[in-house]
Design a protein around this motif. Structure first.
Motif, PDB file in Angstrom:
ATOM      1  N   PHE A  26     -29.588 -28.625  -4.304  1.00 54.67           N
ATOM      2  CA  PHE A  26     -30.991 -28.354  -4.100  1.00 54.67           C
ATOM      3  C   PHE A  26     -31.543 -28.345  -5.572  1.00 54.67           C
ATOM      4  O   PHE A  26     -30.690 -28.503  -6.489  1.00 54.67           O
ATOM      5  CB  PHE A  26     -31.317 -27.100  -3.415  1.00 54.67           C
ATOM      6  CG  PHE A  26     -31.084 -25.816  -4.241  1.00 54.67           C
ATOM      7  CD1 PHE A  26     -29.543 -25.227  -4.090  1.00 54.67           C
ATOM      8  CD2 PHE A  26     -31.868 -25.157  -4.953  1.00 54.67           C
ATOM      9  CE1 PHE A  26     -29.483 -23.946  -4.662  1.00 54.67           C
ATOM     10  CE2 PHE A  26     -31.459 -23.793  -5.359  1.00 54.67           C
ATOM     11  CZ  PHE A  26     -30.270 -23.378  -5.234  1.00 54.67           C
ATOM     12  N   GLU A 235     -31.135 -22.203   4.510  1.00 55.85           N
ATOM     13  CA  GLU A 235     -32.659 -22.621   4.456  1.00 55.85           C
ATOM     14  C   GLU A 235     -33.331 -22.531   3.030  1.00 55.85           C
ATOM     15  O   GLU A 235     -32.855 -21.492   2.239  1.00 55.85           O
ATOM     16  CB  GLU A 235     -33.198 -21.491   5.576  1.00 55.85           C
ATOM     17  CG  GLU A 235     -34.708 -21.945   5.804  1.00 55.85           C
ATOM     18  CD  GLU A 235     -35.350 -21.171   6.889  1.00 55.85           C
ATOM     19  OE1 GLU A 235     -34.784 -20.767   7.840  1.00 55.85           O
ATOM     20  OE2 GLU A 235     -36.715 -21.570   7.116  1.00 55.85           O
ATOM     21  N   GLY A 237     -37.385 -23.141   1.207  1.00 55.73           N
ATOM     22  CA  GLY A 237     -38.448 -23.606   1.394  1.00 55.73           C
ATOM     23  C   GLY A 237     -39.578 -22.780   0.506  1.00 55.73           C
ATOM     24  O   GLY A 237     -39.117 -21.647  -0.174  1.00 55.73           O
ATOM     25  N   LYS A 303     -25.622 -30.261   8.819  1.00 51.50           N
ATOM     26  CA  LYS A 303     -25.885 -30.812   7.445  1.00 51.50           C
ATOM     27  C   LYS A 303     -27.111 -30.047   7.083  1.00 51.50           C
ATOM     28  O   LYS A 303     -28.375 -29.699   7.810  1.00 51.50           O
ATOM     29  CB  LYS A 303     -26.475 -32.328   7.489  1.00 51.50           C
ATOM     30  CG  LYS A 303     -25.302 -33.184   7.242  1.00 51.50           C
ATOM     31  CD  LYS A 303     -25.987 -34.589   6.531  1.00 51.50           C
ATOM     32  CE  LYS A 303     -24.940 -35.547   5.989  1.00 51.50           C
ATOM     33  NZ  LYS A 303     -23.683 -35.871   6.555  1.00 51.50           N
ATOM     34  N   PHE A 304     -27.251 -29.759   5.713  1.00 57.67           N
ATOM     35  CA  PHE A 304     -28.539 -29.162   5.133  1.00 57.67           C
ATOM     36  C   PHE A 304     -29.517 -30.239   4.821  1.00 57.67           C
ATOM     37  O   PHE A 304     -29.140 -31.169   3.964  1.00 57.67           O
ATOM     38  CB  PHE A 304     -28.110 -28.415   3.560  1.00 57.67           C
ATOM     39  CG  PHE A 304     -29.048 -27.641   3.049  1.00 57.67           C
ATOM     40  CD1 PHE A 304     -29.686 -26.689   3.518  1.00 57.67           C
ATOM     41  CD2 PHE A 304     -29.475 -28.257   1.901  1.00 57.67           C
ATOM     42  CE1 PHE A 304     -30.604 -25.809   2.960  1.00 57.67           C
ATOM     43  CE2 PHE A 304     -30.624 -27.568   1.118  1.00 57.67           C
ATOM     44  CZ  PHE A 304     -31.171 -26.252   1.806  1.00 57.67           C
ATOM     45  N   SER A 305     -30.690 -30.489   5.628  1.00 56.03           N
ATOM     46  CA  SER A 305     -31.435 -31.505   5.495  1.00 56.03           C
ATOM     47  C   SER A 305     -32.726 -31.318   5.572  1.00 56.03           C
ATOM     48  O   SER A 305     -33.223 -30.086   5.861  1.00 56.03           O
ATOM     49  CB  SER A 305     -31.086 -32.535   6.276  1.00 56.03           C
ATOM     50  OG  SER A 305     -30.957 -31.821   7.591  1.00 56.03           O
ATOM     51  N   GLU A 306     -33.920 -32.313   4.967  1.00 59.21           N
ATOM     52  CA  GLU A 306     -35.242 -31.720   4.868  1.00 59.21           C
ATOM     53  C   GLU A 306     -35.844 -31.734   6.240  1.00 59.21           C
ATOM     54  O   GLU A 306     -35.566 -32.924   6.779  1.00 59.21           O
ATOM     55  CB  GLU A 306     -35.898 -32.961   3.967  1.00 59.21           C
ATOM     56  CG  GLU A 306     -37.221 -32.294   3.602  1.00 59.21           C
ATOM     57  CD  GLU A 306     -37.339 -33.236   2.394  1.00 59.21           C
ATOM     58  OE1 GLU A 306     -37.106 -34.048   1.860  1.00 59.21           O
ATOM     59  OE2 GLU A 306     -38.633 -32.514   1.577  1.00 59.21           O
ATOM     60  N   VAL A 307     -36.313 -30.620   6.665  1.00 59.41           N
ATOM     61  CA  VAL A 307     -37.157 -30.836   8.154  1.00 59.41           C
ATOM     62  C   VAL A 307     -38.427 -31.083   8.060  1.00 59.41           C
ATOM     63  O   VAL A 307     -38.938 -31.823   9.108  1.00 59.41           O
ATOM     64  CB  VAL A 307     -36.708 -29.301   8.517  1.00 59.41           C
ATOM     65  CG1 VAL A 307     -37.166 -29.081  10.039  1.00 59.41           C
ATOM     66  CG2 VAL A 307     -35.340 -28.721   8.474  1.00 59.41           C
ATOM     67  N   ARG A 311     -39.094 -28.488   3.092  1.00 59.20           N
ATOM     68  CA  ARG A 311     -38.490 -27.518   3.736  1.00 59.20           C
ATOM     69  C   ARG A 311     -36.994 -27.864   4.137  1.00 59.20           C
ATOM     70  O   ARG A 311     -36.921 -28.905   4.893  1.00 59.20           O
ATOM     71  CB  ARG A 311     -39.516 -27.071   5.042  1.00 59.20           C
ATOM     72  CG  ARG A 311     -39.345 -25.954   5.716  1.00 59.20           C
ATOM     73  CD  ARG A 311     -39.406 -24.762   4.906  1.00 59.20           C
ATOM     74  NE  ARG A 311     -39.251 -23.521   5.638  1.00 59.20           N
ATOM     75  CZ  ARG A 311     -39.823 -23.066   6.702  1.00 59.20           C
ATOM     76  NH1 ARG A 311     -40.823 -23.486   7.209  1.00 59.20           N
ATOM     77  NH2 ARG A 311     -39.249 -21.857   7.223  1.00 59.20           N
ATOM     78  N   PHE A 312     -36.118 -27.242   3.869  1.00 54.66           N
ATOM     79  CA  PHE A 312     -34.742 -27.630   4.240  1.00 54.66           C
ATOM     80  C   PHE A 312     -33.897 -26.515   5.191  1.00 54.66           C
ATOM     81  O   PHE A 312     -34.114 -25.383   5.070  1.00 54.66           O
ATOM     82  CB  PHE A 312     -33.911 -27.724   2.903  1.00 54.66           C
ATOM     83  CG  PHE A 312     -34.428 -28.929   1.890  1.00 54.66           C
ATOM     84  CD1 PHE A 312     -33.654 -30.041   1.989  1.00 54.66           C
ATOM     85  CD2 PHE A 312     -35.460 -28.495   1.377  1.00 54.66           C
ATOM     86  CE1 PHE A 312     -34.204 -31.065   1.272  1.00 54.66           C
ATOM     87  CE2 PHE A 312     -35.896 -29.498   0.482  1.00 54.66           C
ATOM     88  CZ  PHE A 312     -35.467 -30.711   0.139  1.00 54.66           C
TER      89      PHE A 312
END
Ligand SMILES: Nc1ncnc2c1ncn2[C@@H]1O[C@H](COP(=O)(O)OP(=O)(O)OP(=O)(O)O)[C@@H](O)[C@H]1O
Ligand SMILES: [Mg+2]
Length: 323
Positions: A26, A235, A237, A303-307, A311-312
């Motif tokens: 990040f 998470e 954001g 996976k850690f991804s952009e929602v 915001r991830f």
């Protein structure tokens, strides 16, 4: 800015490596207070040590890197893992966990200030001039310059913490990392320290990274925050969004467990315990405690991804229409 690029770290132990930071990826922006939260042992201090480039045995960076970049006095700079230490105090400084015990009790504070200022800066100045600058700086922070003649054991814990923050910000670094800066202090002193950090960030317009297990601290002062669980970021954001609409089931439980004014309902906390880092479960590490876990959660790492923009989160349920 600090870019954390797919970072993996471990501790070497006699029983083999313990993987503590797992694919953390990040960015932390200029001019923001960024918070890192999570339960004890989830890897907050380890991540902060990697950010400050104090990577000493038994800690090992297995892969990935950090890049610290920005501009100071009109000059652009960029340092990677292994080089960041060259810029300690000037561009990045660190307030370690339990910092109050870092000061040497038998050395007057003025000597500790002088010892901490990089040689490059000291060369052109006589110590009296430096001390005058330090004493002006303390006054600016509403601290008495008489503190310089005191020994650390003569000060309260809160006062020592303020002095350490003053030390860490004296050279106007672009980034200040603070590990649990208010833990073990009473609420009134805590508030004073948080106000001091906020004021300094506004003044320096720099980046502050605050690690705290206390969600109240994040609510009060951070702009954005990341939630860690068992060595991963789950998470990330804007702080207000995390509190208003937590996405990850772990964050939902963390936020749900917070007391609110006027709400007399019983708070239960989060049942179960985080997994041992020596023997983590194969899929999502939160799955054993997650009331919504499915077979996929127990098998595959999410996976850690952009929602949404900015915001991830790392949760399989997001791909299936929401948590
Ligand atoms: N020197 C070490 N050798 C082996 N394991 C370590 C070492 N230092 C830390 N660990 C392990 O790494 C994990 C993360 O530790 P870390 O100190 O980063 O957690 P933390 O989130 O800062 O916890 P706390 O809130 O209690 O400060 C823990 O399980 C800890 O036992
Ligand atoms: Mg810690």
């Amino acid at each position: 800015m600090i870019k954390i690029d797919h970072l993996f770290t471990s501790y070497s132990t006699i029983n083999g490596p313990v993987h503590v930071i797992n694919d953390v990826d990040f960015e932390i922006f200029d001019n923001e207070i960024f918070g890192i939260a999570g339960e004890s042992g989830c890897g907050k201090t380890t991540l902060l040590k990697a950010l400050y480039d104090i990577i000493e045995f038994p800690m090992v960076v297995d892969s990935g890197k950090l890049i610290l970049s920005g501009e100071k006095n009109g000059k652009a700079f960029s340092y990677e893992t292994g080089q960041i230490r060259k810029t300690w105090w000037n561009n990045i400084s660190y307030v370690p966990q339990a910092a109050q015990s870092v000061l040497n009790s038998i050395v007057p504070l003025k000597n500790q200030f002088l010892d901490s200022i990089p040689k490059a800066d000291k060369k052109n100045e006589r110590s009296e001039q430096t001390l005058k600058r330090v004493s002006d700086y303390l006054e600016e922070l509403s601290l008495s310059p008489d503190l310089l003649n005191a020994y650390p054991f003569q000060l309260s814990g809160g006062m020592r913490q303020r002095v350490i923050i003053a030390l860490a910000t004296f050279m106007s670094p672009n980034v200040v990392l603070a590990d649990e800066p208010t833990t073990a202090l009473d609420v009134v002193v805590q508030r004073g320290i948080l106000m001091m950090l906020m004021r300094l960030q506004k003044q320096l317009k720099n980046t502050m990274v605050i690690v705290s297990h206390d969600m109240g601290v994040h609510y009060q002062i951070t702009d954005r925050m990341g939630i860690m669980y068992s060595g991963s970021m789950v998470e990330l954001g804007k702080t207000e969004d995390i509190f208003e609409k937590p996405i990850h089931p772990y964050t939902q439980m963390l936020v749900g467990a917070l007391p609110r004014v006027g709400d007399k309902s019983q708070k239960t906390g989060i049942p179960g315990r985080p997994p041992a880092l020596t023997n983590p479960p194969p899929g999502c590490r939160f799955a054993p405690r997650c009331p919504k876990a499915t077979d996929e959660c127990r098998k595959t790492v999410p996976k850690f991804s952009e929602v949404e923009q900015g915001r991830f989160a790392a949760c399989h349920l997001l791909n299936r229409g929401g948590v």
